[in-house]
Design a protein around this motif. Structure first.
Motif, short mmCIF file in Angstrom:
data_model
loop_
_atom_site.label_atom_id
_atom_site.label_comp_id
_atom_site.label_asym_id
_atom_site.label_seq_id
_atom_site.Cartn_x
_atom_site.Cartn_y
_atom_site.Cartn_z
N UNK A 84 12.46 -46.99 -54.00
CA UNK A 84 11.32 -46.21 -54.52
C UNK A 84 9.99 -46.88 -54.17
N UNK A 85 9.96 -48.20 -54.17
CA UNK A 85 8.75 -48.91 -53.80
C UNK A 85 8.41 -48.64 -52.33
N UNK A 86 9.42 -48.70 -51.48
CA UNK A 86 9.19 -48.41 -50.07
C UNK A 86 8.69 -46.98 -49.88
N UNK A 87 9.31 -46.05 -50.56
CA UNK A 87 8.87 -44.65 -50.46
C UNK A 87 7.41 -44.51 -50.89
N UNK A 88 7.04 -45.16 -52.00
CA UNK A 88 5.68 -45.06 -52.50
C UNK A 88 4.66 -45.68 -51.57
N UNK A 89 5.00 -46.84 -51.00
CA UNK A 89 4.07 -47.49 -50.08
C UNK A 89 3.83 -46.65 -48.83
N UNK A 90 4.90 -46.06 -48.32
CA UNK A 90 4.75 -45.25 -47.10
C UNK A 90 4.05 -43.92 -47.39
N UNK A 91 4.26 -43.38 -48.58
CA UNK A 91 3.64 -42.10 -48.93
C UNK A 91 2.12 -42.22 -48.91
N UNK A 92 1.59 -43.41 -49.23
CA UNK A 92 0.14 -43.60 -49.20
C UNK A 92 -0.44 -43.39 -47.80
N UNK A 93 0.41 -43.52 -46.79
CA UNK A 93 -0.02 -43.34 -45.41
C UNK A 93 0.46 -42.01 -44.84
N UNK A 94 0.92 -41.12 -45.71
CA UNK A 94 1.38 -39.80 -45.28
C UNK A 94 2.76 -39.81 -44.67
N UNK A 95 3.50 -40.87 -44.84
CA UNK A 95 4.86 -40.98 -44.27
C UNK A 95 5.87 -40.70 -45.38
N UNK A 96 6.60 -39.59 -45.26
CA UNK A 96 7.56 -39.21 -46.30
C UNK A 96 8.97 -39.46 -45.80
N UNK A 97 9.73 -40.20 -46.60
CA UNK A 97 11.11 -40.53 -46.24
C UNK A 97 12.00 -39.32 -46.40
#
Length: 136
Positions: A87-100
């Motif tokens: 979930x941390x990885x998902x959240x960090x990437x979401x800030x850059x518009x990258x959705x897992x």
């Protein structure tokens, strides 16, 4: 009562002493009626209740059942940390518009690496987190 009660119970029983673990709430209720509440008076009250049989015995788990419970608790802890890392990885990437998106556990890391192909500068932060997830 307390975290050492099971250990004390099994140690005393193994040494051959008769051991009874009593219901603490019942004992506390009986002792709270005392006027002068001290450790000495509590000990006397407990001894008196044990002599006359005014106690409720409770079941004490075996060492084996405690070991199984410990294993299950440790397993649940590790599982929750894996989910936290993902979930941390998902959240960090979401800030850059990258959705897992929805992926299985096995396809999670390849999906992250696929997203990072478009943003290679983020790998410095994400690679150590992926290593933590792998270890878990």
């Amino acid at each position: 009562a307390g975290p050492l009660s099971q250990w004390l119970y099994s140690g005393l029983a193994a040494a051959g002493y008769p051991v009874i673990c009593v219901e603490t709430r019942h004992m506390k209720a009986a002792l709270s009626a005392q006027i002068n509440k001290t450790d000495r008076n509590d000990a006397r009250g407990i001894a008196q209740m044990m002599r006359v049989g005014l106690y409720k015995p409770v079941h004490v788990k075996t060492i084996r059942s405690q070991e199984i419970r410990m294993l299950l608790t440790a397993r649940k802890f590790i599982q929750s940390k894996i989910v936290d890392a993902e979930n941390n990885l998902r959240g960090l990437l979401r800030n850059f518009g990258l959705k897992v998106g929805v992926v299985s556990r096995l396809k999670f890391e390849p999906r992250i690496l696929e997203l990072l192909e478009r943003s290679p500068h983020l790998r410095q932060v994400i690679d150590p987190l992926l290593e933590v997830r792998r270890v878990l």
